[in-house]
Design an enzyme around this catalytic site. Structure first.
Site, mmCIF file in Angstrom:
data_model
loop_
_atom_site.group_PDB
_atom_site.id
_atom_site.type_symbol
_atom_site.label_atom_id
_atom_site.label_comp_id
_atom_site.label_asym_id
_atom_site.label_seq_id
_atom_site.Cartn_x
_atom_site.Cartn_y
_atom_site.Cartn_z
ATOM 1 N N VAL A 1 1.228 -1.485 -0.428
ATOM 2 C CA VAL A 1 0.133 -0.168 -0.184
ATOM 3 C C VAL A 1 0.945 1.333 0.107
ATOM 4 O O VAL A 1 0.815 1.765 -1.073
ATOM 5 C CB VAL A 1 -0.844 0.140 0.902
ATOM 6 C CG1 VAL A 1 -1.981 1.373 1.244
ATOM 7 C CG2 VAL A 1 -2.240 -0.880 1.504
ATOM 8 N N THR B 1 -5.622 -0.834 7.074
ATOM 9 C CA THR B 1 -6.986 -1.030 7.933
ATOM 10 C C THR B 1 -7.031 -1.346 8.754
ATOM 11 O O THR B 1 -5.809 -1.760 9.829
ATOM 12 C CB THR B 1 -7.006 -2.538 7.013
ATOM 13 O OG1 THR B 1 -7.369 -1.964 5.795
ATOM 14 C CG2 THR B 1 -8.502 -2.942 7.374
ATOM 15 N N LEU C 1 -7.236 -0.765 -2.672
ATOM 16 C CA LEU C 1 -6.917 -1.173 -3.957
ATOM 17 C C LEU C 1 -6.328 -2.405 -3.757
ATOM 18 O O LEU C 1 -6.487 -3.529 -2.701
ATOM 19 C CB LEU C 1 -5.828 -0.954 -4.585
ATOM 20 C CG LEU C 1 -4.165 -0.675 -3.076
ATOM 21 C CD1 LEU C 1 -2.931 -2.141 -2.773
ATOM 22 C CD2 LEU C 1 -2.986 0.426 -2.986
ATOM 23 N N LYS D 1 -14.452 0.309 5.682
ATOM 24 C CA LYS D 1 -12.950 -1.137 4.782
ATOM 25 C C LYS D 1 -13.208 -2.140 5.396
ATOM 26 O O LYS D 1 -13.143 -3.502 4.456
ATOM 27 C CB LYS D 1 -11.491 -0.572 5.444
ATOM 28 C CG LYS D 1 -10.572 -1.143 4.948
ATOM 29 C CD LYS D 1 -10.292 -1.595 3.476
ATOM 30 C CE LYS D 1 -9.543 -2.281 2.684
ATOM 31 N NZ LYS D 1 -9.333 -2.273 1.223
ATOM 32 N N ASN E 1 -14.397 -5.362 2.829
ATOM 33 C CA ASN E 1 -13.600 -6.973 3.186
ATOM 34 C C ASN E 1 -14.157 -7.826 3.351
ATOM 35 O O ASN E 1 -14.712 -9.371 2.626
ATOM 36 C CB ASN E 1 -12.399 -6.927 3.487
ATOM 37 C CG ASN E 1 -11.281 -5.967 3.033
ATOM 38 O OD1 ASN E 1 -11.383 -5.559 1.228
ATOM 39 N ND2 ASN E 1 -10.010 -5.807 3.855
ATOM 40 N N ILE F 1 -18.008 -14.812 -6.975
ATOM 41 C CA ILE F 1 -18.574 -15.729 -6.736
ATOM 42 C C ILE F 1 -17.919 -16.736 -7.525
ATOM 43 O O ILE F 1 -18.481 -18.283 -8.162
ATOM 44 C CB ILE F 1 -20.971 -15.645 -7.074
ATOM 45 C CG1 ILE F 1 -20.137 -15.432 -8.446
ATOM 46 C CG2 ILE F 1 -20.958 -14.620 -6.206
ATOM 47 C CD1 ILE F 1 -21.879 -16.234 -9.170
ATOM 48 N N GLY G 1 -13.470 -21.897 -5.167
ATOM 49 C CA GLY G 1 -12.325 -22.484 -4.888
ATOM 50 C C GLY G 1 -11.502 -23.003 -3.494
ATOM 51 O O GLY G 1 -12.376 -23.082 -3.136
ATOM 52 N N GLY H 1 -6.938 -16.152 0.256
ATOM 53 C CA GLY H 1 -6.267 -15.482 1.469
ATOM 54 C C GLY H 1 -5.275 -14.414 0.910
ATOM 55 O O GLY H 1 -6.651 -13.409 1.002
ATOM 56 N N CYS I 1 -5.492 -9.524 3.471
ATOM 57 C CA CYS I 1 -6.697 -8.430 3.840
ATOM 58 C C CYS I 1 -7.763 -9.437 4.617
ATOM 59 O O CYS I 1 -8.651 -8.741 5.236
ATOM 60 C CB CYS I 1 -6.732 -7.620 2.525
ATOM 61 S SG CYS I 1 -5.693 -6.605 2.648
HETATM 62 N N1 LIG Z 1 -2.011 -5.319 0.730
HETATM 63 C C1 LIG Z 1 -3.213 -5.323 -0.044
HETATM 64 O O1 LIG Z 1 -3.671 -5.221 -0.953
HETATM 65 C C2 LIG Z 1 -4.461 -3.831 0.886
HETATM 66 C C3 LIG Z 1 -5.116 -3.451 0.309
HETATM 67 C C4 LIG Z 1 -5.439 -2.958 1.600
HETATM 68 C C5 LIG Z 1 -5.519 -2.472 2.885
HETATM 69 N N2 LIG Z 1 -4.174 -2.539 3.349
HETATM 70 C C6 LIG Z 1 -4.385 -2.315 3.894
HETATM 71 O O2 LIG Z 1 -2.714 -1.380 4.372
HETATM 72 C C7 LIG Z 1 -1.669 -1.719 5.228
HETATM 73 C C8 LIG Z 1 0.198 -1.708 4.728
HETATM 74 O O3 LIG Z 1 -0.175 -3.566 3.874
HETATM 75 P P1 LIG Z 1 0.379 -3.244 3.572
HETATM 76 O O4 LIG Z 1 0.022 -4.828 2.196
HETATM 77 O O5 LIG Z 1 1.090 -2.371 2.492
HETATM 78 O O6 LIG Z 1 1.772 -3.948 3.923
HETATM 79 P P2 LIG Z 1 3.600 -4.321 4.207
HETATM 80 O O7 LIG Z 1 3.412 -5.832 4.982
HETATM 81 O O8 LIG Z 1 3.303 -4.508 3.016
HETATM 82 O O9 LIG Z 1 4.091 -3.163 3.960
HETATM 83 C C9 LIG Z 1 4.402 -2.523 5.714
HETATM 84 C C10 LIG Z 1 5.558 -1.994 5.821
HETATM 85 O O10 LIG Z 1 5.048 -1.277 6.456
HETATM 86 C C11 LIG Z 1 6.933 -0.955 7.278
HETATM 87 N N3 LIG Z 1 6.899 -0.727 8.893
HETATM 88 C C12 LIG Z 1 6.714 -1.336 10.021
HETATM 89 N N4 LIG Z 1 6.503 -0.045 10.614
HETATM 90 C C13 LIG Z 1 7.125 0.853 10.624
HETATM 91 C C14 LIG Z 1 7.580 2.420 11.193
HETATM 92 N N5 LIG Z 1 7.379 2.525 11.973
HETATM 93 N N6 LIG Z 1 7.134 2.820 10.046
HETATM 94 C C15 LIG Z 1 8.010 2.860 8.456
HETATM 95 N N7 LIG Z 1 7.476 1.700 8.222
HETATM 96 C C16 LIG Z 1 7.084 0.852 8.899
HETATM 97 C C17 LIG Z 1 7.377 -2.083 7.215
HETATM 98 O O11 LIG Z 1 9.009 -2.186 7.224
HETATM 99 C C18 LIG Z 1 6.862 -2.926 5.741
HETATM 100 O O12 LIG Z 1 7.633 -2.548 4.596
HETATM 101 C C19 LIG Z 1 -2.560 -3.191 6.509
HETATM 102 O O13 LIG Z 1 -3.058 -2.470 7.002
HETATM 103 C C20 LIG Z 1 -3.703 -3.580 5.112
HETATM 104 O O14 LIG Z 1 -4.046 -4.016 5.387
HETATM 105 C C21 LIG Z 1 -3.465 -3.187 2.578
#
Ligand SMILES: NC(=O)c1ccc[n+]([C@@H]2O[C@H](COP(=O)([O-])OP(=O)(O)OC[C@H]3O[C@@H](n4cnc5c(N)ncnc54)[C@H](O)[C@@H]3O)[C@@H](O)[C@H]2O)c1
Length: 445
Positions: free
Chosen positions: A11, A121, A156, A210, A214, A256, A259, A263, A266
């Site tokens: 994200v 999230t 996203l 959010k 999901n 729908i 599968g 996973g 999220c």
């Molecule tokens: N991946 C998705 O498709 C998606 C979509 C929508 C929302 N989200 C939400 O967004 C959030 C992030 O998800 P993600 O998949 O990008 O996670 P991710 O694990 O890919 O990335 C998180 C990053 O944060 C860094 N981090 C941790 N502590 C930190 C700090 N104190 N300062 C700076 N950086 C720090 C980590 O090193 C890591 O690089 C989650 O809450 C997730 O639920 C994810």
């Protein structure tokens, strides 16, 4: 505008790159020095279509920077985005330690008004916790500085993240502060030109939106999976049923597909976290609990089918596995169905020859070198010496294999089609048995 993004994962990095793409100056802060070194040397730590070029372009134009130094980040942006992980805690609730650590860093270093935008999230009430943590830290410093906390959940999809960010269906913004409303309007102006996509609401409703989105999507999947299991026992074909119900516009065709379970980073964690939130306020969310329970069972289905095929005698068997990522077009293997299957096969004494177009490095990172996992360079290689084939990720390149060749390579004539991507007749005509998710088997060739 000058924007700081904490967290350079799926994200944070996409947010940073897309905000830079429209002309903002963005600095991304991450605590992982290896990630920041890689980004500063022109690399990108994740697979996301289009991201490498976008990062390169904006880095070279001086609009996108990377640092591990929180102070540099806090000094930089008037807007401070939080995009760090919120993984599940032991009990399924969202672990807020990373979010609150960023709040603390912001408060430790801020010297003027900041809009703190939470893109992670987070459970309802986190906005209050972030604000409280900032206030406490400022008080310790003896500083009196104004700030506002805004909830701006991200919708996203991995694999299509850039398109989703650049052309969002909606931009949910939780704030009732007129100054922050103005700032957020300006920030999202370039993504909002075609028609109004900004939905302003109170912070709690934004946080819940959010989880609601999901959970609704996960519910659709678990519903279909439950139905597919019933169809299989009854001798009905879930594919026919899917088309039969999807053509009703009130139901629709999206999400729908039956599968071998959902996973990713999220759905599983967010459904669990929402259940936990509800329990904490004294409400038993029966439906949410069932959605996750059905998914849990569904992720074990392929293993059970393979085990049944071999009458439980899996020791020494080799399973070819097509797909490791939790879905196509990403290298993300968090909570992937492939992991449930592989781990169950290993426990039963079987080994795996796996192939995934992009998740090889991620699988090696998670599992390291082990004798019962051979990660192959292509789909054909995975079949060599394998007893049966299981397909868990519907990558486009797995959709139309030469079934005759598959039949010749496998020691036993069985395909376990965990995403229902094959036509039962085509598989069966090649002399293979097609194990699917709730489909009616075709007549033998
Ligand atoms: N991946 C998705 O498709 C998606 C979509 C929508 C929302 N989200 C939400 O967004 C959030 C992030 O998800 P993600 O998949 O990008 O996670 P991710 O694990 O890919 O990335 C998180 C990053 O944060 C860094 N981090 C941790 N502590 C930190 C700090 N104190 N300062 C700076 N950086 C720090 C980590 O090193 C890591 O690089 C989650 O809450 C997730 O639920 C994810």
């Amino acid at each position: 505008m000058k924007v700081t993004v904490f967290g350079s994962g799926y994200v944070g990095l996409v947010t940073g790159a897309c905000l830079a793409e429209v002309g903002n100056k963005v600095i991304c802060v991450d605590v992982d020095p290896a990630k920041i070194d890689l980004l500063n040397s022109g690399g990108v730590p994740i697979y996301e279509p289009g991201l490498t070029d976008m990062v390169k372009r904006n880095r070279e134009a001086g609009r996108l920077m990377f640092t591990t130094d929180a102070k540099t980040g806090v000094d930089f942006g008037q807007i401070q985005c939080i995009a760090v992980g919120t993984p599940p805690d032991e009990d399924g609730s969202a672990d807020l330690q990373y979010v609150l650590a960023v709040a603390e860093s912001i408060a430790e270093h801020m010297n003027g008004f900041k809009v703190v935008v939470d893109k992670s999230t987070v459970p309802v009430g986190t906005g209050d916790k972030v604000a409280a943590r900032i206030r406490e830290t400022l008080t310790k410093r003896g500083a009196k500085i104004d700030f506002d906390v805004v909830a701006n959940p991200e919708f996203l999809k991995e694999g299509a993240a850039i398109g989703d960010f650049m052309k969002p269906e909606r931009i949910v913004v939780g704030t009732e502060n007129p100054r922050s409303i103005r700032v957020m309007r300006e920030l999202y102006g370039p993504f909002n030109r075609n028609h109004e996509r900004l939905l302003f609401m109170d912070i709690r409703s934004a946080e819940l939106t959010k989880y609601a989105a999901n959970s609704m999507l996960a519910t659709k999947i678990s519903f279909m999976n439950e139905l597919s299991n019933i169809a299989e026992i009854l001798g009905a074909d879930i594919e026919k049923v899917r088309i039969g119900i999807g053509s009703d516009p009130r139901i629709g065709f999206q999400f729908i597909y039956p599968g071998c379970g959902y996973g990713g980073s999220c759905f599983p964690k967010d459904v669990q976290a929402l259940e936990k939130t509800a329990l904490e306020v004294g409400y038993r969310p029966e439906l949410l609990h069932a959605v996750e329970a059905v998914n849990h069972r569904q992720k074990e289905l392929l293993f059970n089918k393979i085990s049944n095929y071999f009458d439980g005698r899996l020791r020494g068997k080799t399973v070819a596995l097509w797909g490791l990522a939790f879905k196509p077009n990403t290298d993300d293997m968090r909570a992937a169905s492939s992991r449930t299957l592989m781990e169950a096969l290993w426990d039963a004494g079987a080994s795996v020859r796996a192939f995934d177009p992009v998740a090889r490095e991620e699988a090696e990172r998670i599992y390291g070198q082990r004798g019962d996992l051979h990660i192959c360079g292509n789909a054909d290689e995975a079949l060599e010496g394998a007893d049966v084939l299981a397909v868990v990720t519907e990558w486009i390149e797995f959709r139309s294999p030469d079934f005759q060749e598959v039949r010749e390579k496998l020691n036993y004539p069985a395909i376990f089609d965990g995403r229902n991507i094959y036509d039962p007749q085509a598989v069966t005509s090649a002399g293979l048995i097609h194990y699917s998710i709730g489909r009616r088997p075709a007549n033998p060739a």
